[in-house]
Design an enzyme around this catalytic site. Structure first.
Site, PDB file in Angstrom:
ATOM      1  N   ALA A  58       0.821  -1.214   0.000  1.00  0.00           N
ATOM      2  CA  ALA A  58       0.000   0.000   0.000  1.00  0.00           C
ATOM      3  C   ALA A  58       0.860   1.272   0.000  1.00  0.00           C
ATOM      4  O   ALA A  58       1.932   1.272   0.593  1.00  0.00           O
ATOM      5  CB  ALA A  58      -0.891   0.007   1.242  1.00  0.00           C
ATOM      6  N   PRO A  59       0.444   2.308  -0.682  1.00  0.00           N
ATOM      7  CA  PRO A  59      -0.850   2.476  -1.358  1.00  0.00           C
ATOM      8  C   PRO A  59      -0.904   1.888  -2.766  1.00  0.00           C
ATOM      9  O   PRO A  59      -1.907   2.046  -3.443  1.00  0.00           O
ATOM     10  CB  PRO A  59      -1.022   3.992  -1.400  1.00  0.00           C
ATOM     11  CG  PRO A  59       0.381   4.529  -1.450  1.00  0.00           C
ATOM     12  CD  PRO A  59       1.224   3.576  -0.663  1.00  0.00           C
ATOM     13  N   LYS A  62       3.997   1.205  -6.469  1.00  0.00           N
ATOM     14  CA  LYS A  62       4.900   0.262  -7.158  1.00  0.00           C
ATOM     15  C   LYS A  62       4.107  -0.928  -7.697  1.00  0.00           C
ATOM     16  O   LYS A  62       4.431  -1.459  -8.749  1.00  0.00           O
ATOM     17  CB  LYS A  62       6.017  -0.187  -6.222  1.00  0.00           C
ATOM     18  CG  LYS A  62       6.928   0.944  -5.820  1.00  0.00           C
ATOM     19  CD  LYS A  62       8.102   0.506  -5.014  1.00  0.00           C
ATOM     20  CE  LYS A  62       8.756   1.700  -4.326  1.00  0.00           C
ATOM     21  NZ  LYS A  62       7.976   2.227  -3.170  1.00  0.00           N
ATOM     22  N   ASP A 107      -0.616 -10.133   7.148  1.00  0.00           N
ATOM     23  CA  ASP A 107       0.710  -9.893   7.698  1.00  0.00           C
ATOM     24  C   ASP A 107       1.684 -10.689   6.833  1.00  0.00           C
ATOM     25  O   ASP A 107       1.666 -11.923   6.830  1.00  0.00           O
ATOM     26  CB  ASP A 107       0.758 -10.372   9.149  1.00  0.00           C
ATOM     27  CG  ASP A 107       2.129 -10.145   9.780  1.00  0.00           C
ATOM     28  OD1 ASP A 107       3.106  -9.925   9.033  1.00  0.00           O
ATOM     29  OD2 ASP A 107       2.216 -10.201  11.017  1.00  0.00           O
ATOM     30  N   ASP A 201       9.267  -3.930  -0.128  1.00  0.00           N
ATOM     31  CA  ASP A 201       9.412  -2.492   0.149  1.00  0.00           C
ATOM     32  C   ASP A 201       8.837  -2.295   1.549  1.00  0.00           C
ATOM     33  O   ASP A 201       7.721  -1.789   1.714  1.00  0.00           O
ATOM     34  CB  ASP A 201       8.614  -1.709  -0.911  1.00  0.00           C
ATOM     35  CG  ASP A 201       8.685  -0.203  -0.716  1.00  0.00           C
ATOM     36  OD1 ASP A 201       9.573   0.268   0.004  1.00  0.00           O
ATOM     37  OD2 ASP A 201       7.832   0.507  -1.287  1.00  0.00           O
ATOM     38  N   CYS A 251      13.061   3.625   1.774  1.00  0.00           N
ATOM     39  CA  CYS A 251      13.224   5.059   1.524  1.00  0.00           C
ATOM     40  C   CYS A 251      13.934   5.681   2.724  1.00  0.00           C
ATOM     41  O   CYS A 251      13.540   6.715   3.232  1.00  0.00           O
ATOM     42  CB  CYS A 251      11.892   5.743   1.246  1.00  0.00           C
ATOM     43  SG  CYS A 251      10.685   5.583   2.552  1.00  0.00           S
TER      44      CYS A 251
HETATM   45  C1  LIG Z   1       6.935   1.665   2.519  1.00  0.00           C
HETATM   46  S1  LIG Z   1       5.245   1.323   2.579  1.00  0.00           S
HETATM   47  C2  LIG Z   1       4.957   0.531   1.028  1.00  0.00           C
HETATM   48  C3  LIG Z   1       4.829   1.475  -0.131  1.00  0.00           C
HETATM   49  C4  LIG Z   1       4.374   0.790  -1.397  1.00  0.00           C
HETATM   50  N1  LIG Z   1       5.290  -0.288  -1.774  1.00  0.00           N
HETATM   51  C5  LIG Z   1       4.226   1.732  -2.567  1.00  0.00           C
HETATM   52  O1  LIG Z   1       5.145   1.859  -3.379  1.00  0.00           O
HETATM   53  O2  LIG Z   1       3.163   2.364  -2.684  1.00  0.00           O
HETATM   54  C6  LIG Z   1       5.188  -0.013   3.700  1.00  0.00           C
HETATM   55  C7  LIG Z   1       3.827  -0.662   3.858  1.00  0.00           C
HETATM   56  O3  LIG Z   1       4.030  -1.885   4.570  1.00  0.00           O
HETATM   57  C8  LIG Z   1       2.865  -2.160   5.310  1.00  0.00           C
HETATM   58  N2  LIG Z   1       3.250  -3.187   6.307  1.00  0.00           N
HETATM   59  C9  LIG Z   1       3.932  -3.039   7.458  1.00  0.00           C
HETATM   60  N3  LIG Z   1       4.135  -4.248   8.047  1.00  0.00           N
HETATM   61  C10 LIG Z   1       3.562  -5.173   7.240  1.00  0.00           C
HETATM   62  C11 LIG Z   1       3.418  -6.577   7.299  1.00  0.00           C
HETATM   63  N4  LIG Z   1       3.915  -7.286   8.315  1.00  0.00           N
HETATM   64  N5  LIG Z   1       2.759  -7.194   6.303  1.00  0.00           N
HETATM   65  C12 LIG Z   1       2.232  -6.484   5.267  1.00  0.00           C
HETATM   66  N6  LIG Z   1       2.337  -5.148   5.166  1.00  0.00           N
HETATM   67  C13 LIG Z   1       2.993  -4.503   6.127  1.00  0.00           C
HETATM   68  C14 LIG Z   1       2.446  -0.813   5.843  1.00  0.00           C
HETATM   69  O4  LIG Z   1       1.066  -0.801   6.146  1.00  0.00           O
HETATM   70  C15 LIG Z   1       2.806   0.110   4.665  1.00  0.00           C
HETATM   71  O5  LIG Z   1       1.672   0.350   3.882  1.00  0.00           O
END
Ligand SMILES: C[S@@+](CC[C@H](N)C(=O)[O-])C[C@H]1O[C@@H](n2cnc3c(N)ncnc32)[C@H](O)[C@@H]1O
Length: 437
Positions: A58-59, A62, A107, A201, A251
């Site tokens: 999310a969002p 990518k 997760d 990511d 990032c």
């Molecule tokens: C850096 S952002 C990702 C940005 C996304 N790749 C983009 O380019 O739009 C990290 C995301 O990881 C999610 N997140 C954190 N821990 C997680 C987990 N254990 N499993 C799945 N998602 C997770 C967060 O909710 C957040 O939306």
């Protein structure tokens, strides 16, 4: 920066590159994205028709670019642990008209089928086969399957080093999956080795995002974040097919979350995982040496040359000897629009040879600051590009002392300070799971 009570502050008054805000104007047509994010997706470059996983999606910026690079063919599973954010991924995919994306709330550390659950499933299959040929005595002789229908919590990062070894890879490189149109992979967990391409990511300290005058994190929190990322990497490696590729990006400029984590993965999965050049190489090389405090290693010279690091303090193309330019990825699966000598972006067509056009070949077209699903016609390139920065260490910035505890601002003239750029801090590494002979 960390809980600072006083210090110097910089206020960016002008940018070197002005990318207009679309403010939703061209929603569904153009996706604005920071250049390193686009590079990360292009480094993974998933092939059409394959099984792809975006673990922390999310969002969905990518995710949707990956779908475009796949020509919307195959399956792209996008996971995020927050339900509202999963809705954002679905909405963006819908707006951009990509259909190969399956977004699930999950997760990602629990996205792989545990060994106990896999063994149970195998026994159930065996029992069904035996039952099908009518050997009820054989079924009765079989031990009951272990109770493992729900995935237990993943090992905490501190116990990961002693986790079970990776499943043995088959004797040859596994051919990439061919996913039939309409076939769903469904929600997790997935068997080990399910995905041909994985983007990891993960959440990070985001120290590459700016401007940020104060940061509320402390050192233990930064270290904990790196450990959390390792638990996600652990799952990613298990889910990756032998011969498959994974891109890890953040990032942040924190080496704990970048170089140290890459080194950890190479050491932890030694023999099963190797580093590949994160091409197209746009950013700077990674950090070599070791953490002065913990002694944990960063990268060797050779490894550092394979990753890319974008740093707000340095122009990203300084080390790679590349001038910035722009390309828009189009619906043709990556060729998209390319810069031409007349300063316009034009759609690259299959039947059009650019071999004689040095503006296209040298430097190679770099990933853009925005991309589009549909060819949009010509867009103007910036009329002049900033000069290359002087070689050698960064000269000291002109500065003004700020009195007392009040944070002041300083305007930097871009003519005098060509190294001040608007690229955020970012890090990209590309791995391949080794197919054992
Ligand atoms: C850096 S952002 C990702 C940005 C996304 N790749 C983009 O380019 O739009 C990290 C995301 O990881 C999610 N997140 C954190 N821990 C997680 C987990 N254990 N499993 C799945 N998602 C997770 C967060 O909710 C957040 O939306």
């Amino acid at each position: 920066m960390f809980r600072a009570q006083e210090g110097l502050a910089l206020q960016m008054e002008r940018r070197l590159y002005d990318v207009p805000s679309c403010n939703g104007l061209l929603r569904g047509e153009v996706m604005l994205q920071a250049l390193p994010s686009i590079v990360a997706a292009q480094v993974l470059n998933p092939r059409p028709g394959t099984a792809v996983l975006d673990m922390c999606a999310a969002p969905g910026g990518k995710t949707t670019l990956l779908a475009t690079l796949m020509s919307d063919q195959g399956r792209l599973v996008a996971l995020d642990r927050t339900a509202t954010k999963v809705a954002e991924i679905r909405s963006l995919a819908r707006d951009l008209g990509v259909r190969c994306v399956e977004a699930y709330q999950a997760d990602a550390t629990e996205a792989v089928v545990t060994e106990a659950a896999a063994a149970a499933a195998e026994q159930l299959t065996e029992a069904a086969a035996v039952a099908a040929v009518g050997d009820s005595k054989a079924v009765a002789r079989m031990p009951p399957p272990p109770q493992a229908t729900s995935s237990p919590s993943p090992p905490r990062p501190s116990t990961i080093a002693s986790a079970a070894p990776l499943p043995t890879a088959p004797s040859s490189t596994r051919p990439l999956s061919v996913i039939a149109a309409g076939q769903l992979l469904g929600p997790p967990p997935y068997p080990a080795g399910t995905f041909d391409h994985i983007l990891l990511d993960p959440p990070c300290s985001a120290l590459g995002l700016r401007p940020r005058l104060l940061h509320s994190w402390n050192l233990p929190q930064l270290r904990a974040m790196a450990a959390y990322q390792r638990s996600l990497m652990h799952t990613a490696v298990r889910l990756l097919a032998p011969g498959g590729e994974m891109v890890y990006c953040t990032c942040t400029i924190n080496p704990d979350e970048n170089e140290a984590n890459v080194a950890w993965a190479l050491d932890r999965f030694s023999g099963s995982l190797r580093l590949l050049p994160a091409e197209p190489l746009v950013g700077l090389t990674g950090l070599t040496g070791a953490d002065p405090e913990t002694g944990s290693r960063w990268l060797s010279e050779q490894e550092a040359a394979m990753v890319q690091r974008f740093d707000p303090g340095q122009l990203f193309y300084e080390r790679r000897s590349m001038a910035p330019t722009a390309t828009i990825v189009g619906e043709d699966g990556g060729k998209g629009l390319q810069p031409h000598k007349d300063g316009q972006l034009r759609a690259a067509r299959d039947n059009e040879s650019n071999a004689s056009d040095p503006a296209v070949l040298s430097p190679p077209p770099l990933p853009p600051c925005c991309w589009s699903l549909r060819a949009m016609g010509a867009l103007p390139l910036p009329s002049s590009l900033p000069p290359s920065p002087p070689a050698g260490p960064m000269p000291p910035l002109p500065h003004q002392q700020v009195e007392g505890k009040e944070l002041g601002s300083l305007s930097v003239d871009e003519e005098d300070s060509p190294w001040v750029d608007d690229v955020m801090g970012f890090f990209i590494a590309r791995f391949q799971k080794v197919a054992q002979p």
